[in-house]
Enzyme design. Structure first.
Site, PDB file in Angstrom:
ATOM      1  N   SER A  29      22.365   8.015  13.261  1.00 44.28           N
ATOM      2  CA  SER A  29      22.461   7.187  12.069  1.00 44.28           C
ATOM      3  C   SER A  29      23.933   6.917  11.750  1.00 44.28           C
ATOM      4  O   SER A  29      24.680   6.449  12.609  1.00 44.28           O
ATOM      5  CB  SER A  29      21.714   7.860  10.917  1.00 44.28           C
ATOM      6  OG  SER A  29      21.498   6.972   9.859  1.00 44.28           O
ATOM      7  N   ASP A  77      12.536   1.575  14.477  1.00 46.02           N
ATOM      8  CA  ASP A  77      13.474   2.057  13.463  1.00 46.02           C
ATOM      9  C   ASP A  77      13.480   1.087  12.280  1.00 46.02           C
ATOM     10  O   ASP A  77      13.748  -0.101  12.431  1.00 46.02           O
ATOM     11  CB  ASP A  77      14.877   2.147  14.077  1.00 46.02           C
ATOM     12  CG  ASP A  77      15.914   2.687  13.105  1.00 46.02           C
ATOM     13  OD1 ASP A  77      15.557   3.015  11.963  1.00 46.02           O
ATOM     14  OD2 ASP A  77      17.089   2.787  13.517  1.00 46.02           O
ATOM     15  N   HIS A 118      13.326   6.172  13.129  1.00 45.76           N
ATOM     16  CA  HIS A 118      14.774   6.374  12.987  1.00 45.76           C
ATOM     17  C   HIS A 118      15.217   7.784  13.358  1.00 45.76           C
ATOM     18  O   HIS A 118      16.146   7.960  14.139  1.00 45.76           O
ATOM     19  CB  HIS A 118      15.186   6.068  11.543  1.00 45.76           C
ATOM     20  CG  HIS A 118      16.666   6.114  11.319  1.00 45.76           C
ATOM     21  ND1 HIS A 118      17.534   5.224  11.912  1.00 45.76           N
ATOM     22  CD2 HIS A 118      17.438   6.958  10.564  1.00 45.76           C
ATOM     23  CE1 HIS A 118      18.776   5.492  11.536  1.00 45.76           C
ATOM     24  NE2 HIS A 118      18.751   6.550  10.726  1.00 45.76           N
TER      25      HIS A 118
END
Length: 464
Positions: free
Chosen positions: A276, A370, A404
Site C-alpha cells: 500500500s 484491489d 488489497h
C-alpha cells in the site's frame, strides 16, 4: 537490545500414538470390517489431532484430523481466534466422517452451508471472519502466538449443538533461535529480526501502509526463512510524526545505511518490501537512495500518495484526489478505488516517482480486485516508464480475485475495515478463496525474488 525467541513444541509422542492407533484399527478391520468400524467408533471419544501437534508457524500448513467419530457421522467444525484487542474471529465448516470414523481435512471436502466448501485443508484459517464488522486481524506482539480453538459439534444444524470435542493450537511467528532486536539508533525506530543460523544474511527493509505504528509480523516470518529483516516504522509511533502530512526520505536513508553497515547483513545491496503506502515509499527509496538491489511492492502506487515527500532539495507532491468519486454502498461502506487522480495527467504528473533513476530490480504484486486504488494500472505504468528509459522490465504478478491486503499465507481476507485517512470503513476487495491462493503463491514468489537478487541463488518452491 531485547532478544526473544519462541520454540515449537514437538508432537512426536502424539504422532506415535496416532500411528499405533491406526495399526490397531487396521488389524480390527481385517478381522471383521463392519463390526470393527462400530467397535472403533464406540471405543474412543472423539478427539482432534493437529500436525504439527501443539504449535506451528503462522505461514506453514496445519493438518487437522478428527478421530473417534461414527461412520459417516455429520459434524460441524468451528474455529475461533481472539486477537490481542479481544476481538473474536470465527469460521465453521460442515463435514461427514469417513467410514472409518475419521475426518481428515486433507482428504475430506467441506459440504455446503459453512464458511467455505470443497477440499480446503486450510479453509478454517483463511475463512476466519470478525464477529464485529470492520475488524482486521493484525498480530501486534509477535513474541506471543495466536491461540486457535477448534470445536467439533454434532450434526449440520445451527450452532452450538452437542459438543463432541475441543482442542487448542498455537500459531507462532518466531521459530527457534530467531533474534528480535529493538533498533533505536539515531532517528530509526524499528525492529530487526535475524535468523538463528550463522550470518550474514540477505537483508530486507519491510514497510507497511497508512495504519502507522510498527507491524512486525511479516518481518518476523521472513526471518524464519533466512532473511535479516528490518520492520521500519515511519509515523504514528513513539517520537515519529503523528500523522501523514510530510515525510523526509533522509529518515529512510538512515535505515538503509544501518542495514548496509550491519555485520549480519549480506551486501552489497539490500531489498525493500512495501504494501500500500509502503509500496510507493519503497519505490521512492529505490529511485533516490544507493544500495537498493531489489524492490517488491504489494498493491502499491507508482505515484507519491497521501503526504508530501522531501529529499534534499527535491519535493514530490502527493497525487491529487477527488472525494466526489467515492461510492457508498447500502451498508455504508465506501468504495474509494476511483478517488485518486491520474498521475499521467496534469497537474498530477509531478507526483509520479522517477523510478527510472533506480538501479535495482522490481517486482509488483497486484490484486486485480484491489478496491483501495488501481494497483494494476500503477504497476503497468511503472513498467512502461522503466522500459522507456532502457531499464529492465519488472516482474508483474497479477492475481484475479485478490484484494488489497495480500498478507502472509493463510491470513484471513479483510473485505472491509476502517481507513484512517478516509475516516470511515472502506472495501478492500477480493474473494476469499482466490485471495487465499494469491497469498500462498505471492509469499513464495517474494522469497524467491529476494533470494535470487540478494543472495544469487534460486529458491526451491515449496508445496504449501
Amino acid at each position: 537490545m531485547a532478544l526473544a525467541a519462541r520454540g515449537r513444541l514437538r508432537g512426536a509422542g502424539t504422532l506415535c500414538a496416532q500411528t499405533l492407533l491406526l495399526r490397531c484399527r487396521h488389524r480390527l478391520l481385517r478381522r471383521s470390517p463392519a463390526r470393527a468400524l462400530g467397535a472403533a467408533a464406540s471405543s474412543m471419544a472423539p478427539s482432534v489431532q493437529f500436525s504439527p501437534a501443539q504449535r506451528s508457524l503462522f505461514d506453514e500448513p496445519l493438518a487437522i484430523v478428527v478421530q473417534g467419530l461414527c461412520p459417516q457421522q455429520a459434524v460441524t467444525l468451528r474455529l475461533s481466534l481472539q486477537d490481542e484487542a479481544g476481538e473474536l474471529f470465527q469460521s465453521c465448516a460442515r463435514y461427514q466422517a469417513e467410514s472409518s470414523g475419521e475426518l481428515d481435512l486433507t482428504s475430506s471436502p467441506a459440504l455446503p452451508g459453512g464458511s467455505f466448501c470443497g477440499l480446503e485443508p486450510m479453509g478454517l484459517l483463511w475463512s476466519l471472519q470478525p464477529q464485529k464488522p470492520f475488524r482486521r486481524l493484525v498480530k501486534r506482539d509477535v513474541q506471543s502466538p495466536f491461540c486457535l480453538e477448534l470445536e467439533v459439534f454434532e450434526g449440520h444444524g445451527p450452532l452450538p449443538s452437542r459438543l463432541l470435542a475441543r482442542s487448542a493450537h498455537e500459531r507462532g511467528f518466531l521459530r527457534d533461535g530467531v533474534r528480535r532486536i529493538l533498533v533505536r539508533e539515531g532517528r530509526i525506530r524499528a525492529t530487526l529480526f535475524l535468523p538463528p543460523e550463522e550470518g550474514p544474511f540477505p537483508g530486507i527493509i519491510d514497510i507497511y501502509g497508512t495504519g502507522g505504528g510498527l507491524p512486525e509480523y511479516r518481518a518476523s516470518l521472513l526471518a524464519n526463512h533466512g532473511f535479516a529483516t528490518l520492520a521500519l516504522a515511519y509515523y504514528s509511533y513513539e517520537d515519529l510524526p503523528k500523522d501523514m502530512k510530510e515525510f523526509h526520505l533522509e529518515y529512510f536513508e538512515e535505515a538503509v545505511n544501518y542495514m548496509l553497515q550491519h555485520s549480519q547483513v549480506k551486501g552489497p545491496g539490500i531489498g525493500l518490501l512495501g504494501i500500500s503506502k509502503g509500496g510507493d515509499l519503497c519505490i521512492s527509496m529505490a529511485s533516490f537512495l544507493k544500495g537498493i538491489t531489489a524492490t517488491v511492492t504489494i498493491n502499491g502506487s507508482v505515484a507519491n500518495v497521501a503526504a508530501v515527500l522531501h529529499y534534499k532539495d527535491i519535493t514530490i507532491p502527493p497525487l491529487g484526489i477527488n472525494l466526489k468519486r467515492i461510492k457508498i454502498d447500502k451498508s455504508g461502506v465506501a468504495d474509494i478505488v476511483d478517488v485518486l487522480n491520474n498521475p499521467l495527467e496534469e497537474p498530477d504528473r509531478q507526483s509520479f516517482i522517477p523510478l527510472e533513476k533506480a538501479e535495482g530490480h522490481f517486482m509488483f504484486i497486484v490484486g486485480k480486485d484491489d478496491h483501495n486504488w488501481k494497483s494494476e494500472f500503477f504497476a503497468t505504468e511503472a513498467s512502461n516508464r522503466l522500459q522507456a528509459h532502457g531499464k529492465e522490465k519488472p516482474e508483474i504478478v497479477c492475481y484475479p480475485g485478490a484484494g488489497h491486503y495480500i498478507e502472509p499465507p493463510f491470513s484471513p481476507m479483510c473485505s472491509a475495515s476502517m481507513h484512517l485517512l478516509v475516516g470511515s470503513p472502506v472495501m478492500w476487495g477480493g474473494e476469499p478463496k482466490a485471495h487465499s491462493v494469491a497469498q500462498v503463491d505471492a509469499w513464495q514468489k517474494i522469497q524467491a525474488f529476494f533470494h535470487k537478487h540478494l543472495s544469487g541463488k534460486q529458491c526451491v518452491r515449496s508445496n504449501l
